[in-house]
Write an enzyme that holds these catalytic residues in place. Structure first.
Site, PDB file in Angstrom:
ATOM      1  N   LYS A  35     -20.476  24.038 -70.370  1.00 52.28           N
ATOM      2  CA  LYS A  35     -20.688  25.448 -70.693  1.00 52.28           C
ATOM      3  C   LYS A  35     -20.887  25.633 -72.194  1.00 52.28           C
ATOM      4  O   LYS A  35     -20.102  25.135 -73.002  1.00 52.28           O
ATOM      5  CB  LYS A  35     -19.498  26.270 -70.197  1.00 52.28           C
ATOM      6  CG  LYS A  35     -19.325  26.192 -68.682  1.00 52.28           C
ATOM      7  CD  LYS A  35     -18.161  27.013 -68.185  1.00 52.28           C
ATOM      8  CE  LYS A  35     -16.836  26.480 -68.677  1.00 52.28           C
ATOM      9  NZ  LYS A  35     -15.678  27.112 -68.000  1.00 52.28           N
ATOM     10  N   THR A  52     -15.199  39.254 -72.052  1.00 49.12           N
ATOM     11  CA  THR A  52     -15.516  37.911 -71.566  1.00 49.12           C
ATOM     12  C   THR A  52     -14.305  37.237 -70.928  1.00 49.12           C
ATOM     13  O   THR A  52     -14.337  36.035 -70.662  1.00 49.12           O
ATOM     14  CB  THR A  52     -16.024  37.036 -72.721  1.00 49.12           C
ATOM     15  OG1 THR A  52     -15.020  37.012 -73.764  1.00 49.12           O
ATOM     16  CG2 THR A  52     -17.323  37.586 -73.298  1.00 49.12           C
ATOM     17  N   GLY A  89     -11.946  35.655 -68.473  1.00 52.93           N
ATOM     18  CA  GLY A  89     -12.083  35.130 -67.118  1.00 52.93           C
ATOM     19  C   GLY A  89     -13.447  34.583 -66.764  1.00 52.93           C
ATOM     20  O   GLY A  89     -13.696  34.265 -65.603  1.00 52.93           O
ATOM     21  N   THR A  90     -14.338  34.433 -67.748  1.00 54.01           N
ATOM     22  CA  THR A  90     -15.681  33.946 -67.428  1.00 54.01           C
ATOM     23  C   THR A  90     -15.639  32.529 -66.857  1.00 54.01           C
ATOM     24  O   THR A  90     -16.387  32.200 -65.928  1.00 54.01           O
ATOM     25  CB  THR A  90     -16.598  33.973 -68.658  1.00 54.01           C
ATOM     26  OG1 THR A  90     -15.912  33.364 -69.762  1.00 54.01           O
ATOM     27  CG2 THR A  90     -16.979  35.395 -69.029  1.00 54.01           C
ATOM     28  N   GLY A  91     -14.770  31.681 -67.406  1.00 54.99           N
ATOM     29  CA  GLY A  91     -14.690  30.303 -66.926  1.00 54.99           C
ATOM     30  C   GLY A  91     -14.175  30.210 -65.500  1.00 54.99           C
ATOM     31  O   GLY A  91     -14.739  29.500 -64.659  1.00 54.99           O
ATOM     32  N   CYS A  92     -13.093  30.942 -65.221  1.00 53.17           N
ATOM     33  CA  CYS A  92     -12.544  30.972 -63.861  1.00 53.17           C
ATOM     34  C   CYS A  92     -13.597  31.495 -62.889  1.00 53.17           C
ATOM     35  O   CYS A  92     -13.776  30.957 -61.787  1.00 53.17           O
ATOM     36  CB  CYS A  92     -11.321  31.889 -63.798  1.00 53.17           C
ATOM     37  SG  CYS A  92     -10.003  31.505 -64.964  1.00 53.17           S
TER      38      CYS A  92
END
Length: 267
Positions: free
Chosen positions: A176, A208, A210-213
């Site tokens: 990412k 932004t 929680g974008t990874g989860c």
């Protein structure tokens, strides 16, 4: 007859603010038409301003949650998030050895506000136990640095770190690029067979959290529903981008996304 919507078992921590962790995972899988079940690894005291406390769940209880789901409901994919410490990583790795479905590993290390969510002593455990069990590993640039030992400042750095993570045993890595400077965000999906890039304009937003989860759970939902890996990532990428664009503006810090945007107007 089995339901084809895609069952995802999520092994991760709870976010009381609802923007990341188990809450984001459940919302994401549901919005994309899947079925979410959970094994909660920790309860965090958290909002958009940061993580104010972490209460770990015992690994035995986490395993009991996962086993209860797997033995009855079953799973078409497993997604892991916040694991916390070496003992939890070891226990979750053992759980993964009992399943024969895609495993999406989000190596959660640091919260958006800067709080550590993985003990430094557990980084090596993630490297040696989780990466080889990952169908897809989804690190951001700082996580890729920690796991690969390589500096990550550019997209080419992401690729070099990705090659090393593949060599450590991951079947695929979704590198990412949100932490890499530039007006265009580039994520790179890498497998031993080649790579696919996903590019879009950087959104100028503080929302932004929680974008990874969310991205990892969206990929898990796609794989659980039988999509190919490139198609699952493409759908997940588009879903997260639009969820960021439609963020509701809640909170004074790193605000949450609009996970339910695909459902607007369908009720």
């Amino acid at each position: 007859m089995a339901d084809s919507r895609g069952r995802v078992l999520i092994i991760a921590g709870s976010d009381s603010g609802g923007g990341a962790g188990i809450q984001a995972d459940i919302k994401t899988v549901t919005a994309l038409g899947g079925y979410a079940a959970t094994a909660i690894t920790a309860v965090t005291i958290q909002n958009t301003l940061g993580v104010h406390g972490v209460h770990a769940i015992s690994p035995a209880v986490v395993e009991a949650q996962a086993r209860a789901v797997l033995d009855d409901i079953g799973a078409d994919a497993v997604k892991t998030g916040m694991l916390g410490d070496v003992e939890m990583v070891t226990r979750v790795a053992a759980i993964l050895d009992t399943v024969r479905v895609p495993v999406i590993v989000d190596p959660v290390m640091v919260a958006k506000g800067g709080s550590n969510l993985l003990a430094p002593s557990a980084v090596d455990a993630v490297r040696t136990l989780m990466i080889p069990r990952a169908t897809v590993l989804t690190p951001n640039a700082p996580e890729a640095e920690a796991l690969s030992g390589l500096p990550v400042h550019t997209t080419d750095d992401l690729r070099r770190a990705g090659e090393r993570l593949l060599a450590l045993g991951a079947q695929a890595v979704l590198m990412k690029g949100g932490h890499v400077a530039g007006d265009i965000v580039v994520d790179v999906l890498m497998t031993p067979q080649g790579e696919t890039t996903f590019e879009g304009e950087r959104l100028d937003t503080r929302h932004t959290h929680g974008t990874g989860c969310t991205l990892a759970s969206a990929v898990a939902a796609g794989l659980a529903q039988g999509l190919s890996l490139p198609d699952a990532v493409a759908r997940a990428w588009a879903y997260v981008h639009e969820a960021m664009r439609r963020a509701p503006g809640f909170g004074a810090g790193h605000g949450p996304l609009d996970h339910a945007w695909p459902l607007r107007g369908k009720a």
